[in-house]
Structures are given as C-alpha cells and as structure tokens.
Design an enzyme around this catalytic site. Sequence first.
Site, short mmCIF file in Angstrom:
data_model
loop_
_atom_site.label_atom_id
_atom_site.label_comp_id
_atom_site.label_asym_id
_atom_site.label_seq_id
_atom_site.Cartn_x
_atom_site.Cartn_y
_atom_site.Cartn_z
N ASP A 1 38.82 31.57 41.56
CA ASP A 1 40.26 31.34 41.96
C ASP A 1 40.47 32.21 43.29
O ASP A 1 39.54 32.82 43.55
CB ASP A 1 41.34 32.01 40.95
N GLU B 1 40.77 30.84 48.95
CA GLU B 1 40.98 30.55 50.18
C GLU B 1 40.58 31.09 51.47
O GLU B 1 40.32 30.32 52.35
CB GLU B 1 42.58 30.14 50.43
N ASP C 1 49.28 26.66 41.35
CA ASP C 1 50.18 27.00 40.84
C ASP C 1 51.68 26.32 40.69
O ASP C 1 52.59 26.48 41.58
CB ASP C 1 50.46 28.53 41.43
#
Length: 964
Positions: free
Chosen positions: A546, A549, A623
């Site tokens: 996770d 980015e 999300d």
Amino acid sequence: MAVAVTLVPRISSLLHWIAFLTLVLNLSLSVAVKHDNFKTCDQSGFCKRNRAFADAVVTSSPPYLYQINPESATFANGQFQATVSKTIADGAIVQLPLNVTFLKSGLARVELDEERRRTGDIELRHGSEARKERYSESPAWALVGGLDVDASAKLSEKGEKGVTTIQFGENQCITAIIRHAPFSIDFQRDGDTQVMFNHRGFLNIEHWRQKVKKEESVEEGVEKAAEKPGAEDESTWWEESFGGNTDTKPKGPEAIALDISFPGFENVFGIPEHTGPLSLRQTRGGSQDDFTDPYRLYNSDVFEYELNSPMTLYGAIPFMQAHKKDSSVGVLWLNAAETWIDITKKKRSRPKLDTDTHWMSESGILDVFVFLGPKPQDLTKALADLTGNTQLPQQFSVGYHQCRWNYMSDEEVKEVDAKFDKYGIPYDVIWLDLEYTDDRKYFTWDMDKFQNPMAMHAQLDVTHRKVVVLIDPHIKNTANYPVVDELKKRDLTIKNKDGDTYEGWCWPGSSHWIDCFNPTARAWWTTLFKPDFWKYSTYNTYIWNDMNEPSVFNGPETTMPKDNLHHGNWEHRDVHNINGMTFVNATYHALLDRQPKKPHRPFTLTRSFYAGSQRLGAMWTGDNLAEWGHLEASLPMILSLNIAGFPNSGADVGGFFGTPSSELLTRWMQAGAFYPFFRAHAHIDTRRREPYVAGPPYTGIMTQAIRLRYQLLPVWYTAFHEASMDNSPVLRPQYYVHPGDEAGFGMDDQFYVGSTGLLVKPVTKEGATSVDVYFADDEVYYDYFDYTIYSKKGFKTVDAPLNKIPVFARGGHVIPRKDRPRRSSHLMQYDPITLIVVLDKAGNAEGSLYVDDGETFDYESGAQIFAKFVFDKKSSSLTSQDIATTGPMTKSYRQEMSKVRVEKVIVIGAPSHWADKKHITAEQDSKKFEVEMQFHPASGNKAAWAVVRDPGVSIAKDWKISLA
C-alpha cells in the site's frame, strides 16, 4: 488505506508527535477529497503552458515551427530516422532526433528526443554546455518484448515531395505518411486514416536552456506572457510552489506535448485510473457535461475520492483505445512523469465525430506506440507483447478475501476464521493491516496483540487458508530497528535534492523510503522476507503493498517532492508514475526467492501501478466510500483497467469509508463476486461487517453470492489462464465482445466474464428490484439460474429481487463449474466438474477448462490440463480434447488428476426430440458405457434442458459423450 485520527504512532519526540497529530487531523477531518491538496492544470506549470500553447496555435500562428530536415531523413531495416528542427520565434534552431520504428506486430513506435548540443543563436547566447539527458522508459520497467522490427516495411513508390510514405504490417496494409513541413504523421489502414500525430500543431518540446538570472518576479513573468500573445510564461520554468512546498527545477522546463487525433472515432477508452464513464468525456468541449480539467496521470493518495472526475488517483496506465464500428486503434504514451490529457470531440467532414486528444508530460522523451488493430483483441495482444501478460495467480487469490483495518490480535483472527466456518461461508484469505506490527515497524509483530502467530498460522493451515499482511515502502526512522539501520548503512534510500537521505512522514511518523530503482536495494529487500529474518512469517504469508505512489503525509500533493533523487541521479519527477511498480516488483521477487527449490507463485496486491504492473499481481481501486455511487463507479473503473492491460483488479467490497446499509453491502457482495479480485475491506472506525454479522436475510444472500464465486472458480481460473497467455480482459465490456454494435460502445454497467459467454448486470441502485439488461445480438441468452429465454436484441427489463444477481448465459458456450461447497478453494482441488452446455440457435456450443496445481510453476513443465469442449449438433455429441502444452511433468500430472471426474452434464436448450431418450453413450480410453439422461421439457418461457449424471469420464483424458 487512508489517514484516520483513531490511531497515532508512538513518536518519542513530543514536538514530532504534535506535528504529526496536527497533520493527521487536517487530513482526516474532511468528509470528501480535499481539492486544495491537489493541483489543477492551471496550477501545474507545464500543463498551463501547453494549454496556452495550444490556444495560441488555434488562434494565431504557432510560436514554434517543427519540420524535418530533408537531408537528415533515412529509411532502412524497418526504421525511419531524421532530425526535426524546432525553429524558435527569434530564429534559433533546436535539433530533435526522430526515430519511427515499424514492428513485426504491426505497431509503429515514434520517438522524439533532444540533441545535447544546440546550434545557432542559443549556443551563442547560452554557451555550448550540453543539456541534461532526458529520462527514457525503454527498456527499463514497462517493456518486456514486442520490439522486433518489421524488416519487410518499405517505402511507397507513390511518395510526393516533402512526404515520406512507408508501408508495413501484414501484407503492407498499414501506411505511415510522414509530412516534413510542418512535421506530422498520419497512420492509415487499408487506405483509411486511423490515427494522426500533430494534425493540430500542438507538438511542443520544451528545449534545454541555461538559467539566466532575471530580476522580475513570478507575477511579472505571468503578466509579461499575458501581454504578448504566443510568448512563453517563464514563471514556473525554474521553480514552482504549491501548498507550501517549492519544487526546484535544476533542468528548467522540459515538458513534451503532442496532439493525437482519431478521425471518425466517437469513443475513446482507457488511461486509468479515474472515476467516470468507460467512454472518456470531453475536457475542453464547452458543454456543461464536460470536464473542465484534463484527465491527469500522477499517482497520488486521493482518499475518499470523488466520482465522475478526471482527477488523478493511485495508478497510471497511459494507454488509450479508440473504437468505432468494427475498428479499434490505440496509443501507448510511454512516459512516467506527470501527464495530462485533454479530450475534445468535433464533427468535421465525416458523418461521425472525430476525437482529438492533447497529451502533456512534464519531462522525458516523446515515446509513443501506435496500435492499428483492427479488432479490440488485436490491441490487447499487442499491448501484452510490449508490457507482458497478466501473472497467472495462485488459485487461492481468485477466491474471497476478508480484510479490515484491523484485526487486532491472533485470537481475533482465529475467531473470525471459525465464524466463517460456523456460518458455512467459504473464504481463502484473511488480511492484516498496519496494526499487526510492533509500533509500525515492518517485518515485526506486536507480540502483545499477536502473542502466538504460529498458532494462528496453524489454524489457517487446516483449511489451507492464507494470511496477507501489509508491507509499505516507508521505513520507520527510529533507533534499535535493524531494517532502517541497514537501509541507511547501505545507502539504499531515496535522496532529497541535496543528495541526503530523504525524510518524510507517513504511518510510522518520521520515515525513509527504499529506492527500488537501485538493484542493490532490491537485492537487500529480498533478504528481509526470509523466515530466518522475518520471524513468525510462513510460506503462506503473502504481501500487500500500500501507500506506494508514494504517499507522504507532509509532502506536496501528499507525495514525494519532484526534485528528490533516485538511483542513476534521476529526479523523482521523471519516474513518479513508475515508482510504485518498482516497489511491488521488489516484493514479487522477494516472495519468489524465499522458496528457491520449489517456488510458489507470489501473491502481491498493489495500490500504485503503471503499464506492466499486471505481471506482478493484483490491484484495487483504493479508498472508496460506502455509497451506492461508489458501487456503481467500480464497474467502469474495473472495465477500464481490464482493457488497459490490468485484468486482476477489484474494489473494496462494501466501501472502505463509512458503514453501508445491509442492502448496499449485500448488493456490493453480489457485484464483488464478479470482480476479478474479490476482497471486502473496511476502515477501522466503521462497524463490523463480515458477512455473518448482518443477520437474515442478508447473511444468507451474501453467502449465496460468495458460494457462486466458488462454484464458478473453474470459469475464473480459466479466464486468468487466458489473460496469462495474451492479457485478454477477464471482464469484457460490450464493445469488446460486440465490436460492430454501436449501441453498446459506451455501455459500462454490464459485462462478460472471460470468453465464457456469461453476461452480468449487477444491481447498483438502492431499492431496485429489476434491471434493464441489454442483449447486443439475436443470439439466445438464458437466465443462469432458471433458464428463462431471452432471444431478441435490445433492452429487456429483468426481475432482480435482493436475493438475485442478474446473470445470463449466451448460447454457444460450455461453462465448467464445481457444485460442492467447500471452506476454501484448495479443498475443491479434486472435486468433480459439472459442465453447462448452453446451445446456440444453431444447436452448437464450445468452451474450455484450464487446470493446474494452482500454486507452483509446474505448469511450465507440462503439469496442466487445458480441455477444449465442443458440442456438435450434427453428431449430437460433446467431446473433450486436452490441448495443453506438454512437458516432462505432463504424464504424472494427468495421472494425478485422473481422479477428477465429470459429475454432470447439463444441456440448456435441449431439442425436444431428446424427450424420448433415456440413455446415452460415453466413451473414454476406447471404452464405451451407457449412462442415463433425464430430459426436462420447456415450460412457459423457460428452456428445455437435459442432464447426464456420472458419465464416467475424467477431465485428464479425451472423451466423447454421444446424445444422439
């Protein structure tokens, strides 16, 4: 996982703690995406400059002229090379090397770079210092093949002056028309123009220049540009500020831009990840329904993202596909920097609209692949040749995943596991979010909460279930933590602009980031996953990457500064969109390496991705919210990913933020049962929502949906096998299956599963008890559950009470399934197969079933079965032929799988003359035996069907069942 105020890391420094808490509060108190945290095009210097450049081209003469130097043009061995001269308004010249390469696959590759030396006035004014090299994503990370040159490409004898015409592709049916002045390229197929480069003159390569000290302010620079039409806005050339952060730009302006037009194409698809319809909307059309900003590709942690927006999200695949009746074309814009794409649609001389696009990237070279189709499947295969096929996943990962931030102890994990069994709900994976770690230090366990992880693993092992744990790229900067100590000691971190280890803030507080562009860093990362280092992990522990980015809570736009430095001295701005892929790549190979003697296929889940990430695992859409709109939006998002080359995708079932109603959770579970990646996930502040919590009737209905997923596991696994061979979409939109049906081109609320003919229309509206299903042809369709017949093209209103998922079987297919409910997929390994033979109007059907051990790479050595089923009306027979690739393990594997038999054959649409048939003949291994058949006549609008029970054949050998 997004920021929340509930849990705050234990940070030793009080000042650091206060700063971190303030940051978390600011991020978490919003009820929706905080737009002020993210740039618009007008706030992004290079996007604003290139939009202004395009406007100047439209309204007046272009400030630059690009043309090919005719003396530089050559063509040999499938490649056209030349120098494009950029003439600046003051007469100076910049030389841009051009390569147009024609590939055996029928693709063309256009590369435009910048020479390191300039000529004329620029050299006199700025000196002869060479410019900094531009980043090129080749071969690097995205590309793995498909670059063989078409040596048969040839110059056309009909070339006119100032034009180079090259024919290539199968039978030289594709033509590239390269115009020298002004420079442009048209790509034709069979004489019809499909794709045009620089047709509108928006090509803009921001050339290198030395920084000249000026006294004017940024505001004065903007005003100066505004006063002189066509003049460049220099205000963001050398630095740019946003949200309290200043981005230094030591290389100055280096953006690239190009207009790409698709004449006669009204629909364009792809460029994920965004919310909004599958058919991309206009961004500069002027209509109230159009977006006002371009589509943006800049991987970012955008939690609680809004719907129907061109705003950037977590991943970027710069692949766009255009489709019109019986023709598909596309482009892959191979650039890992921040990218914006404008879309306009205009009616020119053609009966259909033209789609014009304007691509803008902050840095790098211009590197574009052109796909000429003509079928959607041709584009998919060609993209796979370049960027690789989907990983063939372990079978467990195709099942149901149960996740929550967070299951807080090993005892809680065991309790949830036991309750799934108590309620008869199958599942394969339970997930552990951040809180399993010791103080948010990865590769550790919180031994107060997880006092006996091995006992937890042991309970899961009984049913062959797995655990997936979170490992993020930010490493806690704290004392007495061997991972961060080694990271810094070995100098494997991402650096700030000054070359020092970059420090930012994420879940652990102060953190450093591993630089996975560095091969030494990747090799070191592999060592951390060994069981002798990572205590209490097992070979059944898999990984969730996770925040890659990367997400940086105190960084610009919640990410890393663009002037940070990676291995090779590349700025982060050059490689931002590919950064997340490098991290999951390191994790994939770490999992591969931990069992060197008999490796199992890795399972990784990534939030950030780029073209090529499909080779490494699965992704999810981040999300989302527990709202009906987010359920509805998940379908076009996943379809867009499938056609852009990333089939193994899904959305958080139930919505990550908020608490869904029981109806919404039930409908979402039904839709999720048809996501390629099927995982329920929830925020720590939401109410518990495991399927057994809701109570009747919801628990029972959700259990049915999950069991349907497991019943159809043979379908899903076969679809993933197809994707692993040619990257075929696992979920297929209407236009992909029916490329000639214009009414379905923009449709994105229903889809087909693989090549099985299963059509699914999930219910996404609150309170709905029916749906309007579109049948794209006059072939017969049957309700999957009760065999109701739908035989006319067009929309049909279909009942869909809460306990029903609208699923239809298209005539002409054979659907394999397993009908015995088990607790996990592994326990179904040797269960018998049921074949659903769905006859088309002509009375024929075909299908396939792929089987291997679902875990290892033994299939590469022939340990696989790939059965091809054909029902032929003339002979009234169903045959099975194994067309699998053979190898040294084929014989032993077939012997092992001989125990897997065909339990039933159900023929839907059975002809009425079968009513008198009581027995049929089955044949295998030259042995024939008589088997009973039961015929069920048609009733009302429900089809007749016949069932053959226990025909006595195995999937491991060829066989024939004669029903005549």
